[in-house]
Design an enzyme around this catalytic site. Structure first.
Site, PDB file in Angstrom:
ATOM      1  CD  GLN A   1      -2.769   1.386   0.238  1.00  0.00           C
ATOM      2  OE1 GLN A   1      -3.500   0.446  -0.039  1.00  0.00           O
ATOM      3  NE2 GLN A   1      -2.814   2.528  -0.424  1.00  0.00           N
TER       4      GLN A   1
ATOM      5  CB  CYS B   1      -4.949   2.366   2.329  1.00  0.00           C
ATOM      6  SG  CYS B   1      -5.842   1.776   3.777  1.00  0.00           S
TER       7      CYS B   1
HETATM    8  N1   CP Z   1      -6.053  -0.852   0.481  1.00  0.00           N
HETATM    9  C1   CP Z   1      -6.227  -2.174   0.398  1.00  0.00           C
HETATM   10  O1   CP Z   1      -5.338  -2.965   0.693  1.00  0.00           O
HETATM   11  O2   CP Z   1      -7.432  -2.549  -0.112  1.00  0.00           O
HETATM   12  P1   CP Z   1      -8.029  -4.019  -0.130  1.00  0.00           P
HETATM   13  O3   CP Z   1      -8.280  -4.423   1.291  1.00  0.00           O
HETATM   14  O4   CP Z   1      -9.298  -3.876  -0.916  1.00  0.00           O
HETATM   15  O5   CP Z   1      -7.048  -4.940  -0.806  1.00  0.00           O
HETATM   16  N1  NVA Z   2      -5.836  -1.115   8.432  1.00  0.00           N
HETATM   17  C1  NVA Z   2      -6.734  -1.737   7.498  1.00  0.00           C
HETATM   18  C2  NVA Z   2      -6.207  -1.645   6.095  1.00  0.00           C
HETATM   19  C3  NVA Z   2      -7.119  -2.204   5.048  1.00  0.00           C
HETATM   20  C4  NVA Z   2      -6.539  -2.153   3.673  1.00  0.00           C
HETATM   21  C5  NVA Z   2      -6.958  -3.182   7.892  1.00  0.00           C
HETATM   22  O1  NVA Z   2      -5.982  -3.854   8.256  1.00  0.00           O
HETATM   23  O2  NVA Z   2      -8.107  -3.638   7.854  1.00  0.00           O
END
Ligand code: CP
Ligand code: NVA
Length: 313
Positions: free
Chosen positions: A138, A269
């Site tokens: 990310q 993200c």
């Molecule tokens: N930002 C991210 O990792 O998205 P996903 O959980 O959709 O892969």
């Molecule tokens: N911090 C979040 C990021 C998701 C892409 C999680 O771990 O759920």
């Protein structure tokens, strides 16, 4: 030596800079092409990436799949629950077996130790597609997005508001490797991992970059070039009213953005929880770069794959 991408430090600052440059070049070279068409050099033709998901995903799943297609390769996408992994086959044995079939493995899981275990036993590159500890893929996309807008990373200031989570851990690591300041504002009890902070601070000697932690969101964002946040409840965590209440002062609002630099970029993200960590006026506002950031997962992941296969750095 097999190249694994478990955290940004595995590659180091120089290789990351080379990956970001390659990602920008490849993105520009294929502008306007159909998304499923391979890059003209198809550098990973004949290569297959296996992806294992123990947690949900939209961006990581699709960006890595399209990344392999654009590099000329193919993918196999598996949910851990439908694999023998889901009924007790060990990570080590799974790594040994998959290494006989495919050329690289990407895994999204909970415990970071599982990714390390996978890498220890695999004879092909292993990529961390998110753990409870970090999300390096990310942050490759985040850095690419900032580079596109600000032309440089070194010397910029990133302000993080909210939970001290996996995404923040990779930003901390990135700042220490690419020499940008990371200012963290989080409530008491939700600080980032002390070990990750110490390791990153240990790398700062050679640069003037800093990593700071405060309880004051406006102190963190004052004049910042990048404002970034993430969900307050990560995958695998249970919704806790006390945590939501503690996080509320760290919500990214227009007032918060007004305290940052006038041309500050907002990153997230995704997926977002609108009305919690960020309000619509910011995430849909003119300073938000979230759709470019999401697209850049694709371009950044291509560079990660090429680095793993020894084609970059
Ligand atoms: N930002 C991210 O990792 O998205 P996903 O959980 O959709 O892969
Ligand atoms: N911090 C979040 C990021 C998701 C892409 C999680 O771990 O759920």
């Amino acid at each position: 030596m097999t190249r694994h991408f478990l955290d940004l430090a595995d590659a180091g600052g120089d290789a990351i800079a080379a990956m970001l440059a390659d990602a920008l070049d490849r993105k520009q070279a294929r502008a306007g092409w159909p998304k499923g068409r391979a890059d003209s050099d198809a550098p990973l033709a004949g290569h297959t990436l296996a992806m294992i998901f123990e947690k949900n995903s939209t961006r990581t799943r699709v960006s890595f799949d399209m990344a392999m297609r654009q590099l000329g390769g193919t993918t196999i996408v598996m949910d851990a629950g439908s694999m023998q992994l889901g009924r007790g086959e060990s990570i080590a044995d799974t790594a040994r077996v998959l290494s006989r079939y495919v050329d690289a493995i990407m895994i999204r899981t909970d415990d970071h130790a599982k990714v390390a275990e996978m890498a220890h036993h695999a004879t092909v590159p292993v990529i961390n597609g998110l753990t409870d500890h970090s999300h390096p893929c990310q942050i490759m996309a985040d850095m690419l997005t900032v580079l596109e807008r600000k032309a440089k990373l070194a010397g910029s200031t990133w302000a993080w508001l909210g939970d001290g989570n996996n995404v923040l851990h990779s930003i901390i690591e990135a700042g220490s490797l690419l020499h940008f300041d990371v200012r963290i504002a989080c409530p008491d009890g939700y600080d980032p991992d002390a070990g990750m902070l110490a390791a990153a601070r240990g790398r700062l000697d050679a640069s003037s970059a800093t990593i700071s932690v405060t309880r004051d969101p406006l102190e963190a964002v004052a004049g910042a070039d990048v404002v970034v946040t993430d969900t307050w409840i990560s995958m695998g965590q249970t919704q806790a009213e006390a945590k939501l209440a503690a996080m509320m002062p760290y919500q990214v609002t227009p007032a918060v953005m007004a305290a940052a630099a006038p041309d500050a970029t907002f990153l997230h993200c995704l997926p977002a929880h609108r009305g919690e960590e960020v309000v619509d006026a910011v995430i849909d506002g003119p300073q938000s770069a979230i759709w470019d950031e999401a697209e850049n997962r694709l371009h950044a992941q291509k560079a990660v794959l090429l680095w793993c296969f020894g084609r970059i750095g």
